[in-house]
Design an enzyme around this catalytic site. Structure first.
Site, PDB file in Angstrom:
ATOM      1  N   CYS A   1       0.843  -1.201   0.000  1.00  0.00           N
ATOM      2  CA  CYS A   1       0.000   0.000   0.000  1.00  0.00           C
ATOM      3  C   CYS A   1       0.875   1.246   0.000  1.00  0.00           C
ATOM      4  CB  CYS A   1      -0.919   0.006   1.221  1.00  0.00           C
ATOM      5  SG  CYS A   1      -1.974   1.469   1.333  1.00  0.00           S
TER       6      CYS A   1
ATOM      7  N   CYS B   1      -0.376   4.029   2.271  1.00  0.00           N
ATOM      8  CA  CYS B   1      -0.133   3.751   3.695  1.00  0.00           C
ATOM      9  C   CYS B   1       1.321   4.006   4.085  1.00  0.00           C
ATOM     10  CB  CYS B   1      -0.461   2.295   4.018  1.00  0.00           C
ATOM     11  SG  CYS B   1      -2.113   1.754   3.572  1.00  0.00           S
ATOM     12  N   ASP B   2       2.256   3.545   3.254  1.00  0.00           N
ATOM     13  CA  ASP B   2       3.661   3.492   3.663  1.00  0.00           C
ATOM     14  C   ASP B   2       4.610   4.361   2.849  1.00  0.00           C
ATOM     15  OD1 ASP B   2       2.864   1.547   5.509  1.00  0.00           O
ATOM     16  OD2 ASP B   2       3.151  -0.059   4.065  1.00  0.00           O
TER      17      ASP B   2
END
Length: 302
Positions: free
Chosen positions: A135, A138-139
């Site tokens: 993701c 997300c990261d």
């Protein structure tokens, strides 16, 4: 199978399920949350650092899940470790079958989540959360001004590469075919990005590193040094158990609106398993809350 008929059964113990459990407890519903012990918290537990969940500047995935879990337990939310294999509706009642029991309920919130498709190569599992992720939203922040490899050729991979191009110094997009399958508008934007490179007709053979991923090796033998690898070859919704209800689309996702309603009365879907534009922890929590509100309205109208 016993005679007990719950008001609600929640299937899945991730962000959506645990949030639904909190709201169901607050609402005084007679319910139970069912999930396998190994999947409690789902994909969140695989993320070392989360910095886009409101209220936490930075938090470990397991720590955040435990906060959700502790909150639900503090509300006396009943939880059982069991895997639901099949759900069907008999009259107005849902029957949820596991390998050892049949549960019955007036309503169901299904939030079993989805799993990222894997490359199944050396280093992928070993470096998960340590340079390997699924993701970018997300990261991606943790790779600011660094070099990353993105694997895939569809819309998800293209979108991830574009997002990362605004953060990272260098983005290398590896795709096994000779052209991307993504929408033309995304492809054109990628081609215009100065820091995006393409490796067509290429596949990863392995991901290398010591304590974290620091390079990849292509099947051609070429080695690429990098700081992180994002795998974007698709996700698979965990919806096998609901086939009998006829609520999924061609890709296996449960078709549900923002309130969680599906075409099957009393059956609601939340989190990554449902059709939606953005799959994030915070939107999964929102789904869980919305679904309990929908359950209450459904039960009031019975």
């Amino acid at each position: 199978m016993d005679d007990k008929i719950y008001d609600l059964i929640i299937v899945g113990g991730g962000a959506a399920g645990l949030t639904a459990a909190v709201y169901a407890s607050r609402g005084g519903l007679d319910f139970v949350l069912l999930d396998t012990a190994s999947s409690m918290g789902s994909q969140i537990t695989q993320t070392d650092d989360i910095d886009n969940y409101t209220g936490y500047q930075k938090v470990n995935g397991m720590e955040l899940v435990m906060k959700f879990y502790e909150h639900a337990k503090a509300m006396n939310a009943p939880m059982l470790n069991d895997e639901i294999l099949e759900i069907k509706k008999v009259g107005d009642i849902f029957e949820l079958k596991s390998s050892k029991h049949i549960y019955t309920a007036k309503t169901v919130i299904y939030c079993a989540g989805a799993t990222h498709k894997k490359l199944e190569i050396e280093g992928e599992t070993e470096f998960l959360g340590k340079g390997v992720g699924y993701c970018a939203v997300c990261d991606g922040f943790f790779y600011r001004n660094k070099t990353v490899v993105v694997v895939g050729g569809g819309n998800t991979a293209a979108t991830d590469a574009l997002y990362l191009s605004k953060i990272c110094s260098r983005v290398i997009l590896v795709h096994r075919r000779d052209s991307l399958r993504a929408d033309n508008v995304l492809v054109k934007r990628l081609e215009q990005a100065q820091n995006v490179e393409f490796k067509f007709n290429s596949e990863l053979a392995k991901i290398c590193g010591d304590k974290k991923a620091d390079s990849v090796v292509l099947k051609s033998g070429e080695k690429i040094d990098c700081d992180g690898v994002f795998i974007a070859v698709g996700i698979s919704p965990r919806s096998e158990a609901v086939k009998a209800l006829g609520v999924t689309d061609g890709g296996g996702y449960i078709v549900a609106d923002e309130s969680g309603k599906t075409s099957c009365g009393g059956f609601f879907a939340a989190g990554d398993v449902r059709t939606k534009a953005l799959r994030q922890i915070i939107t999964a929590c929102s789904d869980g809350a919305n679904c309990v509100d929908s359950v209450n309205k459904y039960l009031d109208e019975r």
